[in-house]
Design a protein around this motif. Structure first.
Motif, PDB file in Angstrom:
ATOM      1  N   ASN A  17      70.058 -10.162 -11.992  1.00 41.24           N
ATOM      2  CA  ASN A  17      70.700 -10.874 -10.883  1.00 41.24           C
ATOM      3  C   ASN A  17      71.465  -9.943  -9.960  1.00 41.24           C
ATOM      4  O   ASN A  17      71.471 -10.133  -8.751  1.00 41.24           O
ATOM      5  CB  ASN A  17      71.624 -11.970 -11.429  1.00 41.24           C
ATOM      6  CG  ASN A  17      70.888 -13.270 -11.663  1.00 41.24           C
ATOM      7  OD1 ASN A  17      70.824 -14.129 -10.805  1.00 41.24           O
ATOM      8  ND2 ASN A  17      70.302 -13.406 -12.847  1.00 41.24           N
ATOM      9  N   VAL A  18      72.114  -8.918 -10.514  1.00 41.52           N
ATOM     10  CA  VAL A  18      72.754  -7.918  -9.656  1.00 41.52           C
ATOM     11  C   VAL A  18      71.703  -7.269  -8.773  1.00 41.52           C
ATOM     12  O   VAL A  18      71.867  -7.139  -7.550  1.00 41.52           O
ATOM     13  CB  VAL A  18      73.467  -6.831 -10.484  1.00 41.52           C
ATOM     14  CG1 VAL A  18      73.969  -5.715  -9.563  1.00 41.52           C
ATOM     15  CG2 VAL A  18      74.638  -7.410 -11.256  1.00 41.52           C
ATOM     16  N   ALA A  19      70.606  -6.837  -9.407  1.00 35.83           N
ATOM     17  CA  ALA A  19      69.555  -6.148  -8.667  1.00 35.83           C
ATOM     18  C   ALA A  19      68.960  -7.037  -7.585  1.00 35.83           C
ATOM     19  O   ALA A  19      68.757  -6.608  -6.438  1.00 35.83           O
ATOM     20  CB  ALA A  19      68.468  -5.691  -9.640  1.00 35.83           C
ATOM     21  N   ASP A  20      68.677  -8.282  -7.936  1.00 36.08           N
ATOM     22  CA  ASP A  20      68.078  -9.199  -6.972  1.00 36.08           C
ATOM     23  C   ASP A  20      69.011  -9.461  -5.802  1.00 36.08           C
ATOM     24  O   ASP A  20      68.576  -9.496  -4.641  1.00 36.08           O
ATOM     25  CB  ASP A  20      67.727 -10.508  -7.676  1.00 36.08           C
ATOM     26  CG  ASP A  20      66.947 -11.462  -6.778  1.00 36.08           C
ATOM     27  OD1 ASP A  20      65.990 -11.010  -6.123  1.00 36.08           O
ATOM     28  OD2 ASP A  20      67.284 -12.652  -6.734  1.00 36.08           O
ATOM     29  N   ASP A  95      55.999  -8.816 -20.130  1.00 33.14           N
ATOM     30  CA  ASP A  95      55.085  -8.663 -18.990  1.00 33.14           C
ATOM     31  C   ASP A  95      55.506  -9.542 -17.803  1.00 33.14           C
ATOM     32  O   ASP A  95      55.482  -9.104 -16.650  1.00 33.14           O
ATOM     33  CB  ASP A  95      53.656  -9.030 -19.400  1.00 33.14           C
ATOM     34  CG  ASP A  95      53.113  -8.173 -20.534  1.00 33.14           C
ATOM     35  OD1 ASP A  95      53.916  -7.526 -21.219  1.00 33.14           O
ATOM     36  OD2 ASP A  95      51.890  -8.167 -20.733  1.00 33.14           O
ATOM     37  N   GLY A  96      55.868 -10.791 -18.097  1.00 34.90           N
ATOM     38  CA  GLY A  96      56.239 -11.698 -17.017  1.00 34.90           C
ATOM     39  C   GLY A  96      57.488 -11.251 -16.292  1.00 34.90           C
ATOM     40  O   GLY A  96      57.568 -11.332 -15.059  1.00 34.90           O
ATOM     41  N   GLN A  97      58.467 -10.762 -17.039  1.00 36.26           N
ATOM     42  CA  GLN A  97      59.711 -10.298 -16.434  1.00 36.26           C
ATOM     43  C   GLN A  97      59.475  -9.033 -15.609  1.00 36.26           C
ATOM     44  O   GLN A  97      60.047  -8.858 -14.531  1.00 36.26           O
ATOM     45  CB  GLN A  97      60.758 -10.017 -17.521  1.00 36.26           C
ATOM     46  CG  GLN A  97      61.089 -11.213 -18.388  1.00 36.26           C
ATOM     47  CD  GLN A  97      62.282 -12.000 -17.872  1.00 36.26           C
ATOM     48  OE1 GLN A  97      62.639 -11.906 -16.711  1.00 36.26           O
ATOM     49  NE2 GLN A  97      62.889 -12.766 -18.746  1.00 36.26           N
ATOM     50  N   VAL A  98      58.622  -8.151 -16.108  1.00 33.20           N
ATOM     51  CA  VAL A  98      58.291  -6.933 -15.357  1.00 33.20           C
ATOM     52  C   VAL A  98      57.590  -7.296 -14.058  1.00 33.20           C
ATOM     53  O   VAL A  98      57.867  -6.717 -12.993  1.00 33.20           O
ATOM     54  CB  VAL A  98      57.414  -5.995 -16.213  1.00 33.20           C
ATOM     55  CG1 VAL A  98      56.891  -4.832 -15.362  1.00 33.20           C
ATOM     56  CG2 VAL A  98      58.208  -5.459 -17.403  1.00 33.20           C
ATOM     57  N   SER A  99      56.693  -8.265 -14.120  1.00 31.40           N
ATOM     58  CA  SER A  99      56.000  -8.713 -12.915  1.00 31.40           C
ATOM     59  C   SER A  99      56.987  -9.258 -11.884  1.00 31.40           C
ATOM     60  O   SER A  99      56.858  -8.995 -10.682  1.00 31.40           O
ATOM     61  CB  SER A  99      54.976  -9.793 -13.284  1.00 31.40           C
ATOM     62  OG  SER A  99      54.347 -10.306 -12.128  1.00 31.40           O
ATOM     63  N   TRP A 100      58.009  -9.983 -12.367  1.00 33.20           N
ATOM     64  CA  TRP A 100      59.021 -10.504 -11.444  1.00 33.20           C
ATOM     65  C   TRP A 100      59.769  -9.367 -10.760  1.00 33.20           C
ATOM     66  O   TRP A 100      60.018  -9.419  -9.538  1.00 33.20           O
ATOM     67  CB  TRP A 100      60.015 -11.405 -12.188  1.00 33.20           C
ATOM     68  CG  TRP A 100      61.097 -11.906 -11.273  1.00 33.20           C
ATOM     69  CD1 TRP A 100      61.036 -12.984 -10.449  1.00 33.20           C
ATOM     70  CD2 TRP A 100      62.364 -11.292 -11.046  1.00 33.20           C
ATOM     71  NE1 TRP A 100      62.206 -13.091  -9.725  1.00 33.20           N
ATOM     72  CE2 TRP A 100      63.036 -12.067 -10.066  1.00 33.20           C
ATOM     73  CE3 TRP A 100      63.006 -10.164 -11.570  1.00 33.20           C
ATOM     74  CZ2 TRP A 100      64.317 -11.755  -9.618  1.00 33.20           C
ATOM     75  CZ3 TRP A 100      64.282  -9.847 -11.117  1.00 33.20           C
ATOM     76  CH2 TRP A 100      64.929 -10.632 -10.154  1.00 33.20           C
ATOM     77  N   LEU A 101      60.126  -8.327 -11.501  1.00 31.61           N
ATOM     78  CA  LEU A 101      60.802  -7.171 -10.894  1.00 31.61           C
ATOM     79  C   LEU A 101      59.950  -6.562  -9.787  1.00 31.61           C
ATOM     80  O   LEU A 101      60.456  -6.232  -8.701  1.00 31.61           O
ATOM     81  CB  LEU A 101      61.100  -6.107 -11.949  1.00 31.61           C
ATOM     82  CG  LEU A 101      62.197  -6.382 -12.983  1.00 31.61           C
ATOM     83  CD1 LEU A 101      62.335  -5.189 -13.922  1.00 31.61           C
ATOM     84  CD2 LEU A 101      63.537  -6.662 -12.308  1.00 31.61           C
ATOM     85  N   GLN A 102      58.668  -6.425 -10.068  1.00 34.53           N
ATOM     86  CA  GLN A 102      57.773  -5.832  -9.070  1.00 34.53           C
ATOM     87  C   GLN A 102      57.714  -6.690  -7.811  1.00 34.53           C
ATOM     88  O   GLN A 102      57.786  -6.175  -6.695  1.00 34.53           O
ATOM     89  CB  GLN A 102      56.379  -5.664  -9.678  1.00 34.53           C
ATOM     90  CG  GLN A 102      56.328  -4.654 -10.816  1.00 34.53           C
ATOM     91  CD  GLN A 102      55.000  -4.664 -11.555  1.00 34.53           C
ATOM     92  OE1 GLN A 102      54.214  -5.621 -11.467  1.00 34.53           O
ATOM     93  NE2 GLN A 102      54.725  -3.595 -12.302  1.00 34.53           N
ATOM     94  N   GLN A 103      57.591  -8.001  -7.999  1.00 26.36           N
ATOM     95  CA  GLN A 103      57.535  -8.902  -6.851  1.00 26.36           C
ATOM     96  C   GLN A 103      58.831  -8.899  -6.055  1.00 26.36           C
ATOM     97  O   GLN A 103      58.828  -9.061  -4.833  1.00 26.36           O
ATOM     98  CB  GLN A 103      57.215 -10.323  -7.331  1.00 26.36           C
ATOM     99  CG  GLN A 103      55.823 -10.481  -7.913  1.00 26.36           C
ATOM    100  CD  GLN A 103      55.622 -11.845  -8.565  1.00 26.36           C
ATOM    101  OE1 GLN A 103      56.427 -12.753  -8.389  1.00 26.36           O
ATOM    102  NE2 GLN A 103      54.552 -11.983  -9.338  1.00 26.36           N
ATOM    103  N   ALA A 104      59.958  -8.697  -6.761  1.00 32.09           N
ATOM    104  CA  ALA A 104      61.260  -8.693  -6.093  1.00 32.09           C
ATOM    105  C   ALA A 104      61.554  -7.359  -5.405  1.00 32.09           C
ATOM    106  O   ALA A 104      62.549  -7.244  -4.672  1.00 32.09           O
ATOM    107  CB  ALA A 104      62.366  -9.003  -7.102  1.00 32.09           C
ATOM    108  N   GLY A 105      60.723  -6.358  -5.647  1.00 33.46           N
ATOM    109  CA  GLY A 105      60.942  -5.057  -5.021  1.00 33.46           C
ATOM    110  C   GLY A 105      61.965  -4.203  -5.737  1.00 33.46           C
ATOM    111  O   GLY A 105      62.624  -3.344  -5.126  1.00 33.46           O
TER     112      GLY A 105
END
Length: 478
Positions: A17-20, A95-105
């Motif tokens: 959440n900090v990162a996002d 995998d799903g959480q990593v994919s979210w990080l990628q999509q969020a930049g």
């Protein structure tokens, strides 16, 4: 060497959440994680533990209703519960959480992150070391792990902590629990429902931080379900024999046997291996922060020019996931504002101040019955020097409760600051009270005067009618 605007150490819900928040504010962010992206909550706490509890709770709810209870022809299928739990834990794959990080930049760096100097983090992954630098901020969001007491024989007995309990792939015939707090009581509830013979050794009582009636009602229900609750019992030593049986010797000499032992006696910060010594802090210690989550040094001032932040459990303000995410939003917004050269509004209830950590912390304990609370207990309010009035209400007497379940049994308590005419504490105990809590959270966070609450009309017939009954018991101001 790679440079980002912000580096976050820890990719649990707080770090994410900090990162996002920082990315949404236009900053570049790297996040460092040594284990699974998603953290404790995703794999060993919030989600999987509630999955362990939910099926039994639903079965018990059905049995409280004529017409539904006749349709119930069996007990909980433990294997099916564990399988559903595995799904909520994503089978311990991120995998799903990593994919979210990628999509969020958000850039992901796997490995152990260590601060090596101002705005500098080294990430060690096996034999490889990557150096990251931050233009604006480094955020520590590494959370906590179970505290295992220094009890003779305990470590050698390989006890469960919250992780092993949440990820268990079998239900032990006999489970002993050392502790009486939230984790201890939720897991005692879960495994009692799944068929274990549970014995709880609660030296300091059950849910000691809650209103006294909360722990009393949880004990009553656990004992009805077959659990044994030993208030004041203290373990002196532990051993596991060659057959796998665990022997817990109490201070009075009594010996208790179990197939597994869960130790749930608190948490400790994950700060041992973060390189805190490089910036004058003590490894292994909790991190002290100001209202905008900047880490404070020994002199009580921010580290350097205020580049180091700590959000979530690691700062020891409130060890709850939702409060950590609240802190994360505040920290992310603060970092963005300061990066833009804006003045940070850190006044009470300001956007950048984590004020709710002191005044309006909600928590639900998913035992049977549920315990939902926000703000101060009556004792804590009195200790804080407030002139309070306590109003109690039998939740089972509310019309909506009778419809909800036959024999509904519950209690509500409102703690009022008499000098300001506002609620400062609220506790509900009963089946399915969790969803009632947010109304109380809003009332406390917004400091809604009791006079105004008379105009917040609860729908009939619902459990929320308890608000009207509490106000009636308090009496309308002249």
């Amino acid at each position: 060497m790679s440079t980002y605007d912000v580096i976050v150490i820890g990719a649990g819900p707080v770090g994410e959440n900090v990162a996002d928040r920082a990315v949404q504010g236009g900053l570049s962010v790297a996040i460092v994680e040594r284990e699974l992206v998603g953290g404790e909550c995703s794999y060993w706490a919030c989600m999987p533990t509630k999955a362990l509890l939910r099926s039994t709770a639903a079965l018990h709810a059905a049995r409280r209703l004529p017409g539904a209870r006749e349709a119930v022809i069996g007990d909980v299928d433990a294997a099916a519960v564990l399988e559903r739990r595995d799904g909520f834990a994503s089978h311990w794959k991120d995998d799903g959480q990593v994919s979210w990080l990628q999509q969020a930049g958000i850039a992901l760096h796997r490995g152990q992150g260590r601060i090596s100097g101002p705005r500098t983090v080294e990430v060690v992954d096996g034999d490889a070391t990557t150096t990251l630098t931050a233009r604006h901020a480094v955020v520590i969001a590494t959370g906590t792990r179970a505290l295992v007491p220094d009890l003779p024989g305990l470590a050698a007995a390989a006890p469960w902590t919250s992780r092993e309990a949440a990820a268990a792939h079998r239900v032990p015939a006999r489970l002993a629990v050392i502790g009486g707090g939230v984790v201890a009581m939720e897991m005692a509830t879960a495994f009692t429902g799944l068929g274990s013979a549970v014995t709880v050794l609660a030296r300091d009582g059950v849910l000691p931080a809650a209103e006294p009636f909360a722990g009393e009602r949880v004990v009553q229900e656990l004992e009805k379900g077959g659990a044994t609750i030993r208030i004041g019992a203290e373990a002196r030593s532990v051993r596991r024999d060659d057959t796998g049986t665990v022997h817990i010797v109490l201070t009075d000499g009594e010996e208790i046997e179990a197939d597994e032992l869960l130790v749930a006696t608190g948490r400790r910060p994950n700060t041992d291996d973060l390189g805190l010594e490089a910036v004058g802090l003590i490894p292994g210690a909790w991190l002290t922060v100001d209202g905008t989550l900047r880490v404070l040094g020994a002199e009580g001032a921010p580290i350097g020019d205020g580049w180091l932040y700590a959000a979530g459990d690691v700062n020891h303000r409130v060890l709850l996931t939702h409060q950590g995410k609240y802190q994360a939003r505040a920290a992310g917004d603060t970092i963005v504002a300061r990066a833009r050269g804006e003045r940070v509004d850190d006044r009470a209830w300001g956007r950048h101040a984590a004020t709710a950590d002191e005044r309006a912390v909600p928590q639900v304990v998913f035992t049977e019955p549920e315990v939902a609370s926000v703000g101060l207990t009556a004792a804590a309010a009195a200790d804080a020097g407030l002139r309070v009035r306590v109003v109690d209400q039998d939740l089972g007497a509310v019309a909506g409760a009778a419809l909800h379940a036959d024999g509904y049994d519950g209690q509500a308590r409102m703690v009022v600051d008499e000098d300001r005419g506002v609620i400062v504490g609220f506790t509900l105990v009963g089946p399915d009270v969790a969803e009632l809590l947010h109304a109380a959270t809003i009332a406390i966070a917004a400091e809604v005067p009791l006079e105004r609450l008379w105009h917040a009309v609860p729908a009939y017939p619902t459990l929320s009618e308890v608000w009207l009954r509490l106000l009636e018991a308090y009496g309308r101001p002249a």
